[in-house]
Scaffold this motif. Structure first.
Motif, mmCIF file in Angstrom:
data_model
loop_
_atom_site.group_PDB
_atom_site.id
_atom_site.type_symbol
_atom_site.label_atom_id
_atom_site.label_comp_id
_atom_site.label_asym_id
_atom_site.label_seq_id
_atom_site.Cartn_x
_atom_site.Cartn_y
_atom_site.Cartn_z
ATOM 1 N N UNK A 44 -35.586 8.583 45.665
ATOM 2 C CA UNK A 44 -35.667 9.862 44.953
ATOM 3 C C UNK A 44 -34.321 10.585 44.991
ATOM 4 N N UNK A 45 -33.682 10.593 46.160
ATOM 5 C CA UNK A 45 -32.371 11.239 46.285
ATOM 6 C C UNK A 45 -31.348 10.564 45.383
ATOM 7 N N UNK A 46 -31.347 9.230 45.351
ATOM 8 C CA UNK A 46 -30.391 8.508 44.514
ATOM 9 C C UNK A 46 -30.634 8.799 43.040
ATOM 10 N N UNK A 47 -31.892 8.845 42.618
ATOM 11 C CA UNK A 47 -32.192 9.131 41.216
ATOM 12 C C UNK A 47 -31.696 10.521 40.829
ATOM 13 N N UNK A 48 -31.848 11.499 41.728
ATOM 14 C CA UNK A 48 -31.360 12.850 41.438
ATOM 15 C C UNK A 48 -29.839 12.866 41.317
ATOM 16 N N UNK A 91 -21.405 5.497 46.679
ATOM 17 C CA UNK A 91 -20.886 4.390 45.874
ATOM 18 C C UNK A 91 -21.530 4.335 44.494
ATOM 19 N N UNK A 92 -22.870 4.318 44.377
ATOM 20 C CA UNK A 92 -23.447 4.281 43.027
ATOM 21 C C UNK A 92 -23.104 5.518 42.205
ATOM 22 N N UNK A 93 -22.977 6.664 42.857
ATOM 23 C CA UNK A 93 -22.606 7.883 42.136
ATOM 24 C C UNK A 93 -21.215 7.744 41.519
ATOM 25 N N UNK A 94 -20.257 7.241 42.306
ATOM 26 C CA UNK A 94 -18.898 7.083 41.797
ATOM 27 C C UNK A 94 -18.827 6.026 40.692
ATOM 28 N N UNK A 95 -19.595 4.960 40.823
ATOM 29 C CA UNK A 95 -19.621 3.950 39.764
ATOM 30 C C UNK A 95 -20.194 4.534 38.471
ATOM 31 N N UNK A 96 -21.241 5.340 38.598
ATOM 32 C CA UNK A 96 -21.826 5.952 37.400
ATOM 33 C C UNK A 96 -20.854 6.957 36.771
ATOM 34 N N UNK A 97 -20.074 7.672 37.593
ATOM 35 C CA UNK A 97 -19.042 8.561 37.036
ATOM 36 C C UNK A 97 -18.063 7.782 36.169
ATOM 37 N N UNK A 98 -17.851 6.508 36.493
ATOM 38 C CA UNK A 98 -16.941 5.663 35.732
ATOM 39 C C UNK A 98 -17.650 4.923 34.595
ATOM 40 N N UNK A 120 -20.300 2.876 34.862
ATOM 41 C CA UNK A 120 -20.858 1.574 35.212
ATOM 42 C C UNK A 120 -22.313 1.495 34.784
ATOM 43 N N UNK A 121 -22.667 0.392 34.154
ATOM 44 C CA UNK A 121 -24.026 0.240 33.633
ATOM 45 C C UNK A 121 -25.018 -0.202 34.696
ATOM 46 N N UNK A 122 -24.558 -0.927 35.699
ATOM 47 C CA UNK A 122 -25.448 -1.446 36.733
ATOM 48 C C UNK A 122 -24.896 -1.056 38.087
ATOM 49 N N UNK A 123 -25.593 -0.170 38.777
ATOM 50 C CA UNK A 123 -25.126 0.289 40.088
ATOM 51 C C UNK A 123 -26.075 -0.148 41.202
ATOM 52 N N UNK A 124 -27.094 -0.909 40.852
ATOM 53 C CA UNK A 124 -28.095 -1.310 41.839
ATOM 54 C C UNK A 124 -27.600 -2.497 42.658
ATOM 55 N N UNK A 125 -27.948 -2.481 43.921
ATOM 56 C CA UNK A 125 -27.699 -3.611 44.809
ATOM 57 C C UNK A 125 -29.007 -4.384 44.942
ATOM 58 N N UNK A 126 -28.922 -5.679 44.798
ATOM 59 C CA UNK A 126 -30.133 -6.508 44.796
ATOM 60 C C UNK A 126 -30.240 -7.272 46.113
ATOM 61 N N UNK A 127 -31.240 -6.950 46.932
ATOM 62 C CA UNK A 127 -31.421 -7.675 48.192
ATOM 63 C C UNK A 127 -31.939 -9.084 47.949
ATOM 64 N N UNK A 128 -31.794 -9.932 48.952
ATOM 65 C CA UNK A 128 -32.325 -11.283 48.888
ATOM 66 C C UNK A 128 -33.283 -11.487 50.059
ATOM 67 N N UNK A 129 -34.214 -12.399 49.885
ATOM 68 C CA UNK A 129 -35.163 -12.696 50.958
ATOM 69 C C UNK A 129 -34.481 -13.552 52.017
#
Length: 419
Positions: free
Chosen positions: A21-25, A329-336, A338-347
């Motif tokens: 929720x914080x990241x989305x805001x 980090x995702x906030x700064x990428x979005x300021x630039x 960036x279309x994809x700021x998500x980090x994808x975990x692996x199992x």
């Protein structure tokens, strides 16, 4: 019991805000910065593309050999192994003559396939004839198309090979160079003012370890935050350590708010008497203070000072480090842009036990072991920076979740954030 105590109970603590929720805001407030700049492709690593990169040629430009060997007409070998005359030699960067029936062409990796040839036989499947100079025995008859890289199979003419909003990597720079891009148009770098607060902080080199006063600590946050910002292509103004004084904090914020896109601080975002960030930001602009349901890293502040965004990170080093990776980090990428700021975990498989389920979402520092599983750093305290150096990444552990040895967990490598 004192009646006044009953009539004036302490104010209830606000609920913890979920990390997602914080990241989305935050991302909703991260409007891309205006402006772009052309930079050398050599210098564009870690930057965000401001326009699509479209190829003006095809790659490879023509059919070429994927191996060192002999270009052949597969029909000449339809009946099996055969001895054929070597009619020409074709190196990369040169072109050959049409291949005549009953002959082969000595060819090298990257060299264009001569007209008439439809396969390449690697040199290990051929034998030079000692008694017939200029002839070769092809011992392994090929299939048509064998070891030929087709024109345009990598990049087609007019194809968009890189997209606007893409974070550039070393491989992406190589791809851009392969289609002749000397420069790339990238987003304007965010201008970030960085400072720390706390009278206990000392810069390395100013005081020898043996002479440190009681309660003093070296400022580690300043070093890793600056490095993280530079890796994201930011222009960093380092304002150093600001004393725990109201006027000093106001002065630093006024200066930073004049010509920066983001003000980033570590420490001073709690509610102690010596924490002056909160009242200073509120005096100069606006401030939201959040308690985020994550561990390490709970206190976080977002606001505005002048034209700049403001973000306040916790002071404990691992909390500051993880909060930067997950929110800043995702906030700064979005300021630039960036279309994809998500980090994808692996199992991955847990080779440890975690019996202390917490109500907050936890990020446990781990590293891969020789068996391909994850082992846990023994001390998960938010002040133990050695855990982030020892570890390969973190386990993203949901609230209330215990982990048994052998459980499948969600692993995020530090390399995903730091690339």
């Amino acid at each position: 019991m004192n009646a006044s105590v009953l009539s004036n109970p302490p104010a209830a603590r606000p609920p913890l805000k979920a990390l997602d929720e914080a990241l989305a805001e935050l991302l909703a407030r991260a409007l891309p910065l205006a402006g772009a700049q052309a930079v050398s492709t050599f210098d564009a690593d870690g930057r965000v593309l401001a326009q699509d990169v479209v190829s003006a040629l095809q790659v490879p430009p023509e059919d070429n050999s994927a191996m060192d060997g002999y270009a052949v007409r597969s029909a000449d070998l339809a009946d099996g192994a055969a001895v054929l005359r070597v009619s020409q030699r074709i190196a990369a960067g040169s072109s050959g003559e049409p291949l005549q029936a009953g002959t082969v062409a000595r060819i090298f990796t990257g060299a264009p396939i001569p007209e008439g040839a439809d396969a390449v036989v690697m040199q290990e499947d051929c034998e030079l004839m000692a008694d017939q100079q200029g002839f070769v025995r092809v011992t392994q008859p090929p299939q048509a198309g064998q070891w030929i890289r087709r024109a345009g199979e990598d990049v087609a003419l007019g194809a968009a090979v890189l997209s606007k909003g893409q974070l550039l990597t070393p491989a992406a720079l190589g791809l851009a160079a392969s289609i002749g891009m000397k420069t790339l148009l990238v987003a304007r770098p965010p201008r970030v003012a960085l400072f720390s607060t706390g009278d206990e902080l000392v810069m390395p080199g100013e005081v020898a370890p043996a002479d440190m006063r009681p309660g003093a600590i070296y400022n580690s946050n300043r070093f890793f935050l600056r490095a993280l910002l530079l890796r994201l292509g930011c222009q960093v103004t380092d304002l150093g350590i600001v004393p725990d004084q109201r006027e000093a904090t106001l002065d630093a914020l006024r200066i930073a708010g004049e010509d920066h896109d983001l003000i980033l601080t570590s420490g001073g975002v709690s509610v102690g008497e010596e924490d002056h960030i909160k009242p200073a930001v509120q005096q100069l602009g606006t401030l939201d203070l959040w308690q985020i349901a994550m561990k390490p890293g709970k206190p976080f502040a977002y606001g505005r000072v002048g034209n700049a965004h403001f973000m306040g990170l916790p002071g404990n080093p691992v909390s500051s480090f993880m909060t930067f990776l997950l929110l800043v980090r995702p906030f700064l990428l979005r300021l630039q842009g960036a279309s994809d700021v998500a980090i994808k975990p692996i199992a991955a498989r847990a080779h440890f036990t975690w019996a202390k389920a917490d109500k907050r979402r936890e990020f446990l520092r781990v590293r891969r072991d020789a068996q391909g599983g994850l082992e846990l750093f023994a001390n998960q305290s938010s002040g133990v920076l050695t855990s982030a150096v020892w570890g390969d990444g973190v386990v993203d552990n949901p609230p209330g979740q215990r982990i048994a040895h052998g459980d499948t967990v969600q692993f995020i490598a530090f390399s995903e954030w730091l690339a």
